[in-house]
Design a protein around this motif. Structure first.
Motif, PDB file in Angstrom:
ATOM      1  N   GLY A  17       0.787  -1.229   0.000  1.00 50.68           N
ATOM      2  CA  GLY A  17       0.000   0.000   0.000  1.00 50.68           C
ATOM      3  C   GLY A  17       0.815   1.272   0.000  1.00 50.68           C
ATOM      4  O   GLY A  17       0.272   2.356   0.233  1.00 50.68           O
ATOM      5  N   GLN A  18       2.106   1.171  -0.311  1.00 43.85           N
ATOM      6  CA  GLN A  18       2.973   2.355  -0.303  1.00 43.85           C
ATOM      7  C   GLN A  18       3.603   2.602  -1.670  1.00 43.85           C
ATOM      8  O   GLN A  18       3.714   1.692  -2.503  1.00 43.85           O
ATOM      9  CB  GLN A  18       4.094   2.186   0.730  1.00 43.85           C
ATOM     10  CG  GLN A  18       3.632   2.134   2.163  1.00 43.85           C
ATOM     11  CD  GLN A  18       4.785   1.981   3.131  1.00 43.85           C
ATOM     12  OE1 GLN A  18       5.893   1.586   2.759  1.00 43.85           O
ATOM     13  NE2 GLN A  18       4.535   2.301   4.400  1.00 43.85           N
TER      14      GLN A  18
ATOM     15  N   VAL B 106      -0.707  -2.200  -4.574  1.00 37.24           N
ATOM     16  CA  VAL B 106      -0.988  -0.838  -5.027  1.00 37.24           C
ATOM     17  C   VAL B 106      -1.671  -0.871  -6.389  1.00 37.24           C
ATOM     18  O   VAL B 106      -1.217  -1.541  -7.320  1.00 37.24           O
ATOM     19  CB  VAL B 106       0.304  -0.001  -5.107  1.00 37.24           C
ATOM     20  CG1 VAL B 106       0.044   1.321  -5.833  1.00 37.24           C
ATOM     21  CG2 VAL B 106       0.852   0.255  -3.716  1.00 37.24           C
TER      22      VAL B 106
ATOM     23  N   THR C 141      -3.253   5.899   0.519  1.00 39.80           N
ATOM     24  CA  THR C 141      -4.483   6.457   1.077  1.00 39.80           C
ATOM     25  C   THR C 141      -4.442   7.979   1.196  1.00 39.80           C
ATOM     26  O   THR C 141      -5.489   8.626   1.236  1.00 39.80           O
ATOM     27  CB  THR C 141      -4.760   5.854   2.465  1.00 39.80           C
ATOM     28  OG1 THR C 141      -3.597   6.003   3.282  1.00 39.80           O
ATOM     29  CG2 THR C 141      -5.131   4.384   2.348  1.00 39.80           C
TER      30      THR C 141
END
Length: 315
Positions: A29-30, A80, A107
């Protein structure tokens, strides 16, 4: 090795230093972003003193300065979607942005519009987003009057402009030296200093419907006396406890990509100007931070990483 500007322990400017760091690797998620510009905010030096942002985790030392960046995606982490290597983005880094590389959680990362420079984009994720969240929180109707304390800084300048797009009448409290700047943003200027409430009443004889405080202390206490409904008092300049004692609240941050997209769109449409008034190269990060820490900065200060031509800003 990549460079970063850090504080090695909690304290004053003597704790600051440039260090070599390993190039980060993005987790799930980065995004790994090659930083092109990093915004400078009061929270940066406050974190160096040991201040912990509400709802945020304590910083591990040494800690990289900076809470907002714009740059280019170098690598994506597991899971991602919606971002690819080479994309220009803006957002809030996981652990600092005064550096050549930063990790951003998807996010709180948005695509940078083509019409927005990296320098202006780096001024949005903290200052403009905080302004946007607070104006939303107040939810004042068109035609209402909003008092903004600390109106000459980065957040204040954004509040004045965003409030005007909502049809609000705005009164901005700032030093005499920032009078022209505040008035250029469509606000009625009231000079800061003792007996503030009396000057505000003269400038807004029909009363104040909301207060967006960015100063705290005696200023917010005096501003609160101008309200009949203390629920319309919000602050990013003092603690939740201090705000509650006055009947108000801290600004509630959304911290999401949608707000970043919204403020970027306001800039592209011409409704919001980040007012980046000072830029510094990364190797002068200390000077950049001092301009904000001393409390006299007008508008936004941004650190440029890489060639000025990459950012659309002159240093």
């Amino acid at each position: 090795m990549p460079k970063a500007y850090v504080f090695t322990r909690f304290g004053g400017p003597e704790t600051e230093a440039f260090v070599d760091v390993d190039r980060p690797h993005p987790g799930p998620g980065q995004l790994l972003v090659a930083v092109r510009a990093a915004g400078v905010n009061p929270v940066d030096w406050k974190q160096r003193t040991g201040y912990a942002r509400a709802g945020g985790a304590a910083r591990e030392l040494p800690a990289v300065f900076g809470n907002e960046v714009a740059g280019v995606v170098e690598e994506t982490g597991e899971g991602v979607t919606g971002f690819a290597v080479g994309d220009a983005v803006l957002g809030n880094p996981v652990a600092g942005g005064y550096a050549e590389y930063a990790l951003l959680p998807v996010t709180v990362t948005a695509h940078k519009p083509a019409g927005l420079s990296f320098t202006d984009a780096a001024a949005l994720p903290v200052a403009a987003a905080t302004a946007y969240d607070g104006v939303d929180q107040l939810a004042l109707p068109a035609g209402a009057t909003l008092l903004v304390t600390g109106a000459g800084g980065g957040v204040g300048a954004a509040v004045l402009q965003i409030a005007r797009t909502r049809g609000l009448r705005v009164v901005g409290v700032a030093s005499d030296g920032k009078k022209g700047f505040v008035e250029s943003l469509g606000a009625v200027h009231v000079p800061s200093g003792p007996d503030l409430a009396a000057r505000v009443r003269t400038a807004a004889p029909d009363g104040i419907d909301g207060v967006y405080d960015l100063v705290g202390g005696e200023v917010i206490a005096e501003a609160a006396t101008l309200l009949t409904d203390r629920a319309k008092l919000i602050t990013a300049g003092t603690t939740q406890e201090a705000a509650e004692r006055l009947g108000g609240a801290r600004v509630v941050r959304a911290r999401n990509a949608a707000v970043l997209e919204a403020v970027a769109d306001l800039v592209v449409r011409g409704d919001l100007t980040p007012h980046v008034t000072r830029t510094f190269p990364l190797d002068r990060a200390a000077e950049a931070l001092r301009t904000v820490e001393e409390g006299h900065a007008r508008g936004k200060t941004v650190i440029v990483v890489g060639a000025p031509a990459d950012t659309g800003a002159a240093v």
